[in-house]
Design an enzyme around this catalytic site. Sequence first.
Site, PDB file in Angstrom:
ATOM      1  N   LYS A   1      12.358   3.243   6.152  1.00  0.00           N
ATOM      2  CA  LYS A   1      12.058   4.311   5.328  1.00  0.00           C
ATOM      3  C   LYS A   1      10.616   3.993   4.980  1.00  0.00           C
ATOM      4  O   LYS A   1      10.019   3.513   4.025  1.00  0.00           O
ATOM      5  CB  LYS A   1      12.973   4.347   3.952  1.00  0.00           C
ATOM      6  CG  LYS A   1      12.741   5.650   3.285  1.00  0.00           C
ATOM      7  CD  LYS A   1      13.137   5.928   1.920  1.00  0.00           C
ATOM      8  CE  LYS A   1      11.703   5.464   1.133  1.00  0.00           C
ATOM      9  NZ  LYS A   1      10.698   6.318   1.370  1.00  0.00           N
TER      10      LYS A   1
ATOM     11  N   GLU B   1       7.817  -7.727  -1.309  1.00  0.00           N
ATOM     12  CA  GLU B   1       6.481  -8.256  -1.131  1.00  0.00           C
ATOM     13  C   GLU B   1       5.777  -7.104  -2.137  1.00  0.00           C
ATOM     14  O   GLU B   1       6.021  -5.981  -1.970  1.00  0.00           O
ATOM     15  CB  GLU B   1       5.787  -8.016   0.062  1.00  0.00           C
ATOM     16  CG  GLU B   1       6.319  -9.277   1.005  1.00  0.00           C
ATOM     17  CD  GLU B   1       5.837  -9.093   2.380  1.00  0.00           C
ATOM     18  OE1 GLU B   1       5.001  -8.303   2.924  1.00  0.00           O
ATOM     19  OE2 GLU B   1       6.180 -10.138   2.979  1.00  0.00           O
TER      20      GLU B   1
ATOM     21  N   CYS C   1      -2.951  -4.438  -1.732  1.00  0.00           N
ATOM     22  CA  CYS C   1      -1.906  -5.462  -2.535  1.00  0.00           C
ATOM     23  C   CYS C   1      -2.883  -6.800  -2.837  1.00  0.00           C
ATOM     24  O   CYS C   1      -2.733  -7.411  -4.177  1.00  0.00           O
ATOM     25  CB  CYS C   1      -0.582  -5.912  -2.171  1.00  0.00           C
ATOM     26  SG  CYS C   1      -0.739  -6.368  -0.352  1.00  0.00           S
TER      27      CYS C   1
ATOM     28  N   GLU D   1      -2.272  -3.852 -12.579  1.00  0.00           N
ATOM     29  CA  GLU D   1      -2.610  -3.699 -11.030  1.00  0.00           C
ATOM     30  C   GLU D   1      -3.137  -1.898 -11.188  1.00  0.00           C
ATOM     31  O   GLU D   1      -2.361  -1.150 -11.452  1.00  0.00           O
ATOM     32  CB  GLU D   1      -1.534  -3.540 -10.218  1.00  0.00           C
ATOM     33  CG  GLU D   1      -1.953  -3.384  -8.837  1.00  0.00           C
ATOM     34  CD  GLU D   1      -0.860  -3.571  -7.547  1.00  0.00           C
ATOM     35  OE1 GLU D   1       0.261  -2.851  -8.062  1.00  0.00           O
ATOM     36  OE2 GLU D   1      -1.124  -4.103  -6.788  1.00  0.00           O
TER      37      GLU D   1
HETATM   38  P1  NAD Z   1       6.276   2.053  -4.453  1.00  0.00           P
HETATM   39  O1  NAD Z   1       7.066   1.245  -5.046  1.00  0.00           O
HETATM   40  O2  NAD Z   1       6.179   3.438  -5.227  1.00  0.00           O
HETATM   41  O3  NAD Z   1       7.212   2.606  -3.172  1.00  0.00           O
HETATM   42  C1  NAD Z   1       7.190   1.805  -2.087  1.00  0.00           C
HETATM   43  C2  NAD Z   1       8.432   2.406  -1.029  1.00  0.00           C
HETATM   44  O4  NAD Z   1       9.767   2.149  -2.161  1.00  0.00           O
HETATM   45  C3  NAD Z   1       8.480   3.718  -0.754  1.00  0.00           C
HETATM   46  O5  NAD Z   1       8.900   4.058   0.409  1.00  0.00           O
HETATM   47  C4  NAD Z   1       9.242   4.596  -1.776  1.00  0.00           C
HETATM   48  O6  NAD Z   1       9.722   5.674  -1.392  1.00  0.00           O
HETATM   49  C5  NAD Z   1      10.433   3.245  -1.984  1.00  0.00           C
HETATM   50  N1  NAD Z   1      10.991   3.659  -3.222  1.00  0.00           N
HETATM   51  C6  NAD Z   1      10.632   3.965  -4.327  1.00  0.00           C
HETATM   52  N2  NAD Z   1      11.847   3.895  -5.327  1.00  0.00           N
HETATM   53  C7  NAD Z   1      12.789   3.362  -4.707  1.00  0.00           C
HETATM   54  C8  NAD Z   1      14.257   3.101  -5.125  1.00  0.00           C
HETATM   55  N3  NAD Z   1      14.580   3.030  -6.506  1.00  0.00           N
HETATM   56  N4  NAD Z   1      14.934   2.448  -4.036  1.00  0.00           N
HETATM   57  C9  NAD Z   1      14.711   2.089  -2.755  1.00  0.00           C
HETATM   58  N5  NAD Z   1      13.124   2.437  -2.275  1.00  0.00           N
HETATM   59  C10 NAD Z   1      12.368   3.171  -3.450  1.00  0.00           C
HETATM   60  O7  NAD Z   1       4.717   1.543  -3.888  1.00  0.00           O
HETATM   61  P2  NAD Z   1       3.556   2.545  -3.193  1.00  0.00           P
HETATM   62  O8  NAD Z   1       3.098   3.079  -4.596  1.00  0.00           O
HETATM   63  O9  NAD Z   1       4.213   3.172  -2.279  1.00  0.00           O
HETATM   64  O10 NAD Z   1       2.844   1.225  -2.675  1.00  0.00           O
HETATM   65  C11 NAD Z   1       1.791   0.589  -3.651  1.00  0.00           C
HETATM   66  C12 NAD Z   1       2.442  -0.777  -4.314  1.00  0.00           C
HETATM   67  O11 NAD Z   1       2.852  -1.515  -2.985  1.00  0.00           O
HETATM   68  C13 NAD Z   1       1.401  -1.519  -4.903  1.00  0.00           C
HETATM   69  O12 NAD Z   1       2.067  -2.096  -6.187  1.00  0.00           O
HETATM   70  C14 NAD Z   1       1.042  -2.710  -4.218  1.00  0.00           C
HETATM   71  O13 NAD Z   1       0.551  -3.730  -4.377  1.00  0.00           O
HETATM   72  C15 NAD Z   1       2.121  -2.746  -3.278  1.00  0.00           C
HETATM   73  N6  NAD Z   1       1.967  -3.492  -2.105  1.00  0.00           N
HETATM   74  C16 NAD Z   1       2.381  -4.896  -1.840  1.00  0.00           C
HETATM   75  C17 NAD Z   1       2.225  -5.291  -0.637  1.00  0.00           C
HETATM   76  C18 NAD Z   1       2.346  -6.952  -0.393  1.00  0.00           C
HETATM   77  O14 NAD Z   1       2.397  -7.458   0.669  1.00  0.00           O
HETATM   78  N7  NAD Z   1       2.749  -7.892  -1.615  1.00  0.00           N
HETATM   79  C19 NAD Z   1       1.412  -4.795   0.429  1.00  0.00           C
HETATM   80  C20 NAD Z   1       1.154  -3.311   0.229  1.00  0.00           C
HETATM   81  C21 NAD Z   1       1.260  -2.787  -1.021  1.00  0.00           C
END
Ligand code: NAD
Length: 483
Positions: free
Chosen positions: A174, A250, A284, A385
Site C-alpha cells: 500500500k 521504520e 527520515c 520532527e
Molecule cells: P504516514 O505515517 O502518514 O503514512 C505512511 C503510510 O501509512 C501511508 O501509506 C499511509 O496511508 C499509511 N497509514 C496511515 N495511517 C494508517 C493506519 N492507521 N493503518 C495503516 N496504514 C496507515 O507517514 P508519511 O507522512 O507518509 O511519511 C513521513 C514519515 O515517514 C516521517 O515521519 C518520516 O520520518 C517517516 N519515514 C521514516 C523512514 C525510516 O526509514 N525510518 C523512512 C522514510 C520516512
Amino acid sequence: MTEVLHLIGGEWRPAFDGATFETRDPHDNSLLATVARGTAEDGVAAISAARHAFDEGPWPRLSPKERAKILHAVADKVDEHREELALLETRDGGKGINQSLHAEIPRVAHNLRFFADYVSMAANEAYPDGDLLSYVLYPPAGVVSAISPWNAPLMLATWKIAPALAFGNTAILKPAPQTPLTAHRFAELALEAGLPEGVLNVVHGFGGEAVAGPLTSDPRVDRITFTGSSATGVRILQSAAVNHTPVSAEMGGKSANIVFADADLDVAVPMSIRAIFAGNGQVCLAGSRLLVQNSIMDEFLERFVAEAEKLAVGDPKDASNFLGPLIEQRHLEKVHSYVELAQEEGGKVVTGGERLTDAARAQGFYYPPTIITGLTNSARAAREEIFGPVETVLGFDTEEEALRIANDSPYGLAGMLFTENLNRAHRMAARWRAGTVWINTFFERDLRLPFGGEGSSGLGREGGQYSRDFFTEPRAVTIRLRG
Ligand code: NAD
C-alpha cells in the site's frame, strides 16, 4: 497516465465502491491521475489473493535461484525504464530529478538484485554434534503487508517488497496516497518480467478504517513492514497486537549532526547542507538538529548560511534546482507553523522562513532553506520532527555535552559527526543511541547493515540477515543419526 487501479491477484481493478482520489503535481498542483480509493473490502480481497498465491501458487516453492532469476528480470525492467520512473517520481512527489534518476530509481533495482542474490548466497547454520545433526531452515513467513510513505516512494516500497518476495513470501503493497504512480508502473513492469499473479498485489488509498485497516488487522497477514510517521506506527502496532502479527516499523527522526572544532569544514559544511536540505528535508534520516562546537560557531554558521542561500529552489524537473516543492499544502503549513513556533520559543530565523510565492513558484508548495539559531534542545521546534528544509542550530562546548544533547530525544534513528579525532568518533558511536552513526560522511548505505531506529524511530531492523530474520520463520531441525 490518467487512471491508477489496484492490482489484486493479477487483475487491475477499481475500488469496490468505485471511489477514486486525485494525485497532483506539487510543482503546479496540476492533476496527474485519478486513483482507486481502496475500501476495507479491497484490502481484504488483496489479502485473499496474496494468501492464495502463497498457499497454492508456485512462488514459495521455487528455489531461491529461480526466484532470484525473476527478481533480476524485474530489476532489468526497472533499469530499462529508469528515466520514465524517475520522471514519474519527480512529478508525483516533487523529488529533484537528479535524485530520482541517479539515486532512488537505481536503488530500486539494487534493492531487488541485492536481496535476490542474498537469499541464494546466504549461509545456513548446521551443528554436527556426535550422532546429532542440527540445522536451521528459513521458510518464508507467508503473507506480508508493506505500507510505505511518500518521501522516497518506490525506493522504500522495494526496500520492503524485494526482501519479502526474495525470501518466498507474497505481498500486498500500500503506497502512500500522495505518491501512487511509481508503485503502479512498477507493478506493471513486474508482471511483464514474469512475476506470477498474486505474488505482488498493490492497493491504493488511505490508512485506518479504509484499505490499510485489514492490512494490519487481518489474521491471515503474517508480517507487517511499515515505514512512516511514529504516530501511525503506534496505531499499526496496536492493530497488529490483536493477532500478535510481527511488525517491523521504520519511523520518524530528529537526528543530530555534530560538528566538532577539529572537523575539516570543507567536508563538514557541504555534507551538513546535504544532510538537511537534500530532498527538502523530507527525509527520515535528515540531520535536523545541527550541533556545532561553540569555538567555531561563528565561522561555521557564516559558511553554512552562505551555502544554504546559494541553493536553487524550483521546478524539480530542472536538474539545476536543489530543492523542489514540499509534498502538499497541508505539509507546507505544518512546516511553516514550526518556524513560527520556533520564533515564539525564542529562536531567530537567520535565513528563509517564508513560503516562496513569486510567479514561477506560486502554484507549488515551495519553501526555502531555513536556518534557526538561539533555541535550546528543550524547544519543541528542536525536538519534534518538522520534516522540511528547516535546520535548528545549537551550540555545545564539550564532547560529553554534545552526546548528552544528541541522546536527549524521543527519536533514535541516525546521527552524524564530523571530527578528525578517530578516538572520539569511536567513543561517540559506542554511546550514541541511534540505529545508524555516520562519521565524516552521511547517507552511505550498505544493504547488509542493520537499518532501523531506537525509541520512537522504530522497532526492529531490516537489511541483509536482519531482513531474513523478519521475513522468515527460522525453524530448527535435529536428526539423530544411526550407525
Ligand atoms: P504516514 O505515517 O502518514 O503514512 C505512511 C503510510 O501509512 C501511508 O501509506 C499511509 O496511508 C499509511 N497509514 C496511515 N495511517 C494508517 C493506519 N492507521 N493503518 C495503516 N496504514 C496507515 O507517514 P508519511 O507522512 O507518509 O511519511 C513521513 C514519515 O515517514 C516521517 O515521519 C518520516 O520520518 C517517516 N519515514 C521514516 C523512514 C525510516 O526509514 N525510518 C523512512 C522514510 C520516512
